[in-house]
Design a protein around this motif. Structure first.
Motif, PDB file in Angstrom:
ATOM      1  N   ILE A  59       0.824  -0.872  -0.079  1.00 45.55           N
ATOM      2  CA  ILE A  59       0.217  -0.075   0.073  1.00 45.55           C
ATOM      3  C   ILE A  59       0.716   1.275  -0.286  1.00 45.55           C
ATOM      4  O   ILE A  59       1.588   1.220   0.694  1.00 45.55           O
ATOM      5  N   SER A  60       0.485   2.122  -0.650  1.00 45.69           N
ATOM      6  CA  SER A  60       1.144   3.611  -0.838  1.00 45.69           C
ATOM      7  C   SER A  60       0.151   4.562  -1.009  1.00 45.69           C
ATOM      8  O   SER A  60      -0.682   4.543  -1.924  1.00 45.69           O
ATOM      9  N   LEU A  61       0.518   5.617  -0.582  1.00 51.08           N
ATOM     10  CA  LEU A  61      -0.264   6.910  -0.850  1.00 51.08           C
ATOM     11  C   LEU A  61      -0.231   7.579  -2.159  1.00 51.08           C
ATOM     12  O   LEU A  61       0.953   7.595  -2.679  1.00 51.08           O
ATOM     13  N   THR A  62      -1.285   8.008  -2.643  1.00 53.95           N
ATOM     14  CA  THR A  62      -1.080   8.797  -3.968  1.00 53.95           C
ATOM     15  C   THR A  62      -0.643  10.274  -3.707  1.00 53.95           C
ATOM     16  O   THR A  62      -0.502  10.772  -2.545  1.00 53.95           O
ATOM     17  N   ASP A  63      -0.421  10.885  -4.416  1.00 56.72           N
ATOM     18  CA  ASP A  63       0.134  12.339  -4.388  1.00 56.72           C
ATOM     19  C   ASP A  63      -0.880  13.401  -3.780  1.00 56.72           C
ATOM     20  O   ASP A  63      -0.621  14.049  -2.728  1.00 56.72           O
ATOM     21  N   GLU A  64      -2.195  12.881  -4.083  1.00 58.47           N
ATOM     22  CA  GLU A  64      -3.122  13.514  -3.389  1.00 58.47           C
ATOM     23  C   GLU A  64      -3.284  13.149  -1.830  1.00 58.47           C
ATOM     24  O   GLU A  64      -3.439  13.956  -0.997  1.00 58.47           O
ATOM     25  N   GLY A  65      -3.095  11.920  -1.601  1.00 56.12           N
ATOM     26  CA  GLY A  65      -3.031  11.280  -0.153  1.00 56.12           C
ATOM     27  C   GLY A  65      -2.141  11.922   0.579  1.00 56.12           C
ATOM     28  O   GLY A  65      -2.268  12.213   1.774  1.00 56.12           O
ATOM     29  N   VAL A  66      -0.824  12.267  -0.129  1.00 52.18           N
ATOM     30  CA  VAL A  66       0.268  12.733   0.624  1.00 52.18           C
ATOM     31  C   VAL A  66      -0.155  14.244   1.137  1.00 52.18           C
ATOM     32  O   VAL A  66       0.505  14.648   2.066  1.00 52.18           O
ATOM     33  N   GLU A 146      -2.009   9.640   8.209  1.00 53.74           N
ATOM     34  CA  GLU A 146      -0.673   9.853   9.053  1.00 53.74           C
ATOM     35  C   GLU A 146      -0.065   8.656   9.154  1.00 53.74           C
ATOM     36  O   GLU A 146       1.415   8.916   8.978  1.00 53.74           O
ATOM     37  N   THR A 147      -0.478   7.590   9.296  1.00 48.12           N
ATOM     38  CA  THR A 147       0.363   6.076   9.727  1.00 48.12           C
ATOM     39  C   THR A 147       0.986   5.850   8.303  1.00 48.12           C
ATOM     40  O   THR A 147       2.191   5.403   8.455  1.00 48.12           O
ATOM     41  N   LEU A 148       0.304   6.066   7.153  1.00 51.86           N
ATOM     42  CA  LEU A 148       1.226   5.542   5.948  1.00 51.86           C
ATOM     43  C   LEU A 148       1.891   6.776   5.312  1.00 51.86           C
ATOM     44  O   LEU A 148       2.617   6.356   4.520  1.00 51.86           O
ATOM     45  N   ALA A 149       2.078   7.892   5.881  1.00 51.86           N
ATOM     46  CA  ALA A 149       2.779   8.849   5.105  1.00 51.86           C
ATOM     47  C   ALA A 149       4.178   8.871   5.217  1.00 51.86           C
ATOM     48  O   ALA A 149       5.039   9.483   4.417  1.00 51.86           O
ATOM     49  N   ASP A 150       4.713   8.239   6.325  1.00 47.86           N
ATOM     50  CA  ASP A 150       6.251   7.935   6.568  1.00 47.86           C
ATOM     51  C   ASP A 150       6.924   6.852   5.522  1.00 47.86           C
ATOM     52  O   ASP A 150       7.995   7.024   5.536  1.00 47.86           O
ATOM     53  N   ALA A 151       5.867   6.124   5.032  1.00 48.67           N
ATOM     54  CA  ALA A 151       6.771   5.226   4.115  1.00 48.67           C
ATOM     55  C   ALA A 151       6.242   5.013   2.640  1.00 48.67           C
ATOM     56  O   ALA A 151       5.207   5.332   2.500  1.00 48.67           O
ATOM     57  N   GLU A 152       7.148   4.995   1.622  1.00 49.50           N
ATOM     58  CA  GLU A 152       6.713   4.794   0.199  1.00 49.50           C
ATOM     59  C   GLU A 152       5.863   4.043  -0.007  1.00 49.50           C
ATOM     60  O   GLU A 152       4.982   3.867  -0.727  1.00 49.50           O
ATOM     61  N   GLU A 153       6.285   2.841   0.644  1.00 50.55           N
ATOM     62  CA  GLU A 153       5.385   1.325   0.393  1.00 50.55           C
ATOM     63  C   GLU A 153       5.374   0.666   1.711  1.00 50.55           C
ATOM     64  O   GLU A 153       6.444   0.710   2.276  1.00 50.55           O
ATOM     65  N   THR A 154       4.064   0.085   1.695  1.00 52.80           N
ATOM     66  CA  THR A 154       3.970  -0.635   3.111  1.00 52.80           C
ATOM     67  C   THR A 154       3.206  -1.872   2.838  1.00 52.80           C
ATOM     68  O   THR A 154       2.253  -2.037   2.146  1.00 52.80           O
ATOM     69  N   ALA A 155       3.771  -2.937   3.526  1.00 51.00           N
ATOM     70  CA  ALA A 155       3.205  -4.403   3.059  1.00 51.00           C
ATOM     71  C   ALA A 155       1.652  -4.277   3.858  1.00 51.00           C
ATOM     72  O   ALA A 155       1.592  -3.621   5.017  1.00 51.00           O
ATOM     73  N   ALA A 156       0.704  -4.579   3.055  1.00 45.21           N
ATOM     74  CA  ALA A 156      -0.745  -4.652   3.632  1.00 45.21           C
ATOM     75  C   ALA A 156      -0.897  -5.246   4.985  1.00 45.21           C
ATOM     76  O   ALA A 156      -1.551  -4.752   5.715  1.00 45.21           O
ATOM     77  N   ASP A 157      -0.324  -6.487   4.940  1.00 45.33           N
ATOM     78  CA  ASP A 157      -0.486  -7.187   6.419  1.00 45.33           C
ATOM     79  C   ASP A 157       0.109  -6.671   7.533  1.00 45.33           C
ATOM     80  O   ASP A 157       0.096  -6.888   8.827  1.00 45.33           O
ATOM     81  N   ALA A 158       1.150  -5.664   7.337  1.00 48.23           N
ATOM     82  CA  ALA A 158       1.747  -5.027   8.243  1.00 48.23           C
ATOM     83  C   ALA A 158       1.159  -3.631   8.544  1.00 48.23           C
ATOM     84  O   ALA A 158       1.778  -3.033   9.683  1.00 48.23           O
ATOM     85  N   VAL A 159       0.144  -3.052   8.142  1.00 47.95           N
ATOM     86  CA  VAL A 159      -0.461  -2.069   8.438  1.00 47.95           C
ATOM     87  C   VAL A 159      -1.500  -2.143   9.408  1.00 47.95           C
ATOM     88  O   VAL A 159      -2.614  -3.197   9.459  1.00 47.95           O
ATOM     89  N   LEU A 174      -6.683   8.101  -2.332  1.00 48.18           N
ATOM     90  CA  LEU A 174      -5.907   8.721  -1.726  1.00 48.18           C
ATOM     91  C   LEU A 174      -4.933   7.637  -1.396  1.00 48.18           C
ATOM     92  O   LEU A 174      -3.655   8.024  -0.829  1.00 48.18           O
ATOM     93  N   LEU A 175      -5.060   6.407  -1.775  1.00 45.20           N
ATOM     94  CA  LEU A 175      -3.870   5.152  -1.575  1.00 45.20           C
ATOM     95  C   LEU A 175      -4.110   4.482  -2.759  1.00 45.20           C
ATOM     96  O   LEU A 175      -5.289   4.264  -3.386  1.00 45.20           O
ATOM     97  N   GLU A 176      -3.066   3.517  -3.177  1.00 48.85           N
ATOM     98  CA  GLU A 176      -2.832   2.668  -4.383  1.00 48.85           C
ATOM     99  C   GLU A 176      -2.420   1.318  -3.575  1.00 48.85           C
ATOM    100  O   GLU A 176      -1.667   1.420  -2.791  1.00 48.85           O
ATOM    101  N   ARG A 177      -3.108   0.268  -4.100  1.00 44.70           N
ATOM    102  CA  ARG A 177      -2.503  -1.028  -3.637  1.00 44.70           C
ATOM    103  C   ARG A 177      -1.982  -1.735  -4.690  1.00 44.70           C
ATOM    104  O   ARG A 177      -2.462  -1.445  -5.948  1.00 44.70           O
ATOM    105  N   SER A 178      -1.043  -2.299  -4.429  1.00 44.55           N
ATOM    106  CA  SER A 178      -0.300  -3.038  -5.934  1.00 44.55           C
ATOM    107  C   SER A 178       0.075  -4.591  -5.363  1.00 44.55           C
ATOM    108  O   SER A 178       0.571  -4.617  -4.013  1.00 44.55           O
ATOM    109  N   GLU A 179      -0.077  -5.481  -6.359  1.00 45.45           N
ATOM    110  CA  GLU A 179       0.030  -6.750  -5.975  1.00 45.45           C
ATOM    111  C   GLU A 179       1.319  -7.532  -6.734  1.00 45.45           C
ATOM    112  O   GLU A 179       1.412  -6.916  -8.148  1.00 45.45           O
ATOM    113  N   SER A 180       2.141  -8.041  -6.087  1.00 44.61           N
ATOM    114  CA  SER A 180       3.136  -8.625  -6.989  1.00 44.61           C
ATOM    115  C   SER A 180       3.347 -10.139  -6.656  1.00 44.61           C
ATOM    116  O   SER A 180       3.202 -10.539  -5.642  1.00 44.61           O
ATOM    117  N   THR A 181       3.628 -11.067  -7.588  1.00 42.63           N
ATOM    118  CA  THR A 181       3.742 -12.422  -7.349  1.00 42.63           C
ATOM    119  C   THR A 181       5.023 -12.678  -7.153  1.00 42.63           C
ATOM    120  O   THR A 181       6.087 -12.464  -7.826  1.00 42.63           O
TER     121      THR A 181
END
Length: 508
Positions: A59-66, A146-159, A174-181
């Motif tokens: 999970i990461s914030l979009t520019d609007e979310g930041v 505020e919680t997500l603002a400090d990191a560029e990307e955060t693992a979803a299960d760690a939020v 305000l946030l984007e989810r990305s999945e990677s295999t």
């Protein structure tokens, strides 16, 4: 045993004791990740490696979310400004509160759409109240930002944020989810045995070149096999919005019914928008709270003098022997004021008067599917701007039965056959009625339009001496009946669901 160079590199890097990720192998071998992935699948087919897969979500914030994490959410800024303006004690003027909040442009719409939803207060008739018991400091979405603002990307299960809060922020863009295999490989016993026995690197060719063809070497070399199951980057191309697709389908349907399309300005004089419709100038819908007036320019220069005089006479005196008019103030300066059109009936008045394309002889049918603008309270069925299906038919001896039959034929083209009608009042039509359709999901009746026969007081100043039946239908409401959307904001505006837009097709 002979293997390709990339396969040999994977076997020599991977381990039989612990899983190694494809990215780790790529880094260790200086090979592209896609090359390593292809080699891994080929080795799996040979029984030399075992593959384990998992999907990691970040999970990461979009520019609007930041921006909102730094400057606070628009609805919180609006609430704090409302409290400062005393709206916790008595209603305050919304325009003043918005000005004090510093919100502009889209930020105002976002604040208004979330203000009441979060229980910060109410907005009604241009006034705003603030709930003194609301606590903006405990706003779940603001705290999540505020919680997500400090990191560029955060693992979803760690939020440490509730899932529904994350879903809400994602819908707001305000946030984007990305999945990677993530693929990890482990050497099999056979691979260990072959490595101990020794593996040779086979020379393979991955691409046919002109040199291979002209020299004849293509007949002697070994070509690498292509793995069509290997990962490839996914690209989301642009596509036509389902609302636009529906608009085009409506246009095709009406053209097929013999109608011609109208076009005209989005910004127009109040004269064309309201005065020509026999709307009194002191009508509540013509106040500055219900219309979007222009700051510059403020007034139109050119209006047809005779038509202005005829419209003014209809307002003051009425039309015909029994006409009385409104006996209310009528000011030409107000008629010249510019505003965003609140309905596309301004196009109808331009066409019926002959000012747009010249005099129109009956019988005639015209329509438009264009955007209109109203200062409505945002809710699941109302937006500040939306598309209206405008239409009218000019002919002799028209009746309500003709109008109802037109609607039944039109809506049947979209699979809607349960239209209901309700008598209604309009200043410019008599008789008048509203249209309703049954929502396919909730079963509730949804208002989908307004219609009637234009009054003589409207038509006579325009120079029309036969019947004209007309309507204004909501394009978004039609889409709701067709596909079961319960909230207009799911498909239109800043909160729309992009996945839904990509996957929904408008069928014919």
């Amino acid at each position: 045993m002979q293997l390709k160079e990339s396969q040999v590199a994977v076997l020599e890097t991977a381990s039989a004791d612990e899983a190694t990720s494809v990215d780790a192998v790529a880094e260790a071998t200086d090979l592209p990740p896609e090359t390593v992935t292809g080699a891994v699948f080929e080795l799996e087919e040979e029984g030399l490696v075992a593959i384990e897969e998992r999907v990691d979500e970040t999970i990461s914030l979009t520019d609007e979310g930041v921006t909102y994490a730094d400057e606070r959410l628009p609805e919180i800024r609006l609430y704090e400004a409302a409290v400062d303006a005393g709206a916790a004690d008595e209603p305050a003027q919304m325009g003043q509160v918005i000005g004090a909040s510093g919100l502009e442009g889209a930020g105002v719409d976002i604040a208004l759409s979330n203000y009441a939803r979060k229980g910060y207060g109410s907005i009604d008739s241009g006034e705003i109240t603030a709930d003194p018991d609301a606590d903006s400091a405990s706003d779940a979405e603001a705290n999540a930002l505020e919680t997500l603002a400090d990191a560029e990307e955060t693992a979803a299960d760690a939020v440490d944020v509730e899932g529904d809060v994350l879903d809400g922020l994602e819908r707001r863009g305000l946030l984007e989810r990305s999945e990677s295999t993530v693929r990890e490989v482990t050497l099999t016993e056979r691979a260990v045995t072959e490595l101990m026995a020794g593996i040779e690197t086979a020379e393979t060719v991955g691409q046919v070149t002109p040199e291979l063809l002209t020299s004849g070497e293509w007949d002697e070399v070994e070509f690498a096999e292509y793995n069509v199951e290997a990962d490839a980057e996914r690209f989301e191309g642009g596509r036509v919005h389902i609302l636009r697709q529906t608009a085009e389908r409506v246009k095709e349907t009406l053209v097929g019914m013999g109608f011609q399309e109208m076009e005209g300005p989005h910004v127009d004089a109040d004269f064309w928008i309201n005065d020509c419709l026999f709307m009194p100038q002191d009508h509540p819908a013509r106040t500055h709270w219900d219309r979007f007036a222009l700051e510059a320019p403020t007034h139109i220069d050119d209006l047809p003098d005779q038509l202005v005089a005829d419209v003014e006479r209809a307002h003051r005196e009425g039309v015909g022997e029994d006409g009385e008019g409104y006996h209310s103030p009528w000011d030409e300066e107000f008629a010249r004021a510019l505003a965003l059109r609140g309905h596309t009936t301004s196009l109808s008045t331009r066409y019926l008067s002959g000012e747009q394309i010249g005099e129109i002889e009956p019988p005639a049918r015209f329509f438009s599917v264009e955007k209109v603008y109203r200062n409505d309270t945002l809710d699941p069925t109302h937006l500040l701007e939306f598309f209206q299906i405008e239409g009218w038919v000019m002919a002799e001896d028209l009746s309500v039965r003709d109008l109802m039959g037109t609607f039944e034929e039109f809506y049947a083209q979209f699979g809607i056959t349960d239209i209901e009608f309700k008598p209604h009042y309009n200043p410019y039509t008599e008789p008048s009625f509203e249209l309703f359709g049954t929502h396919p999901t909730t079963g509730e009746l949804v208002e989908i339009g307004n219609s009637g026969i234009f009054r003589e007081e409207m038509l006579a100043p325009l120079g029309v001496d036969c019947d004209v039946m007309a309507w204004g239908l909501a394009l978004e409401r039609l889409l709701m009946l067709m596909y079961g959307f319960e909230d207009i904001r799911d498909i239109h505006g800043t909160l729309c669901d992009l996945k839904l837009l990509r996957e929904t097709e408008v069928t014919y």
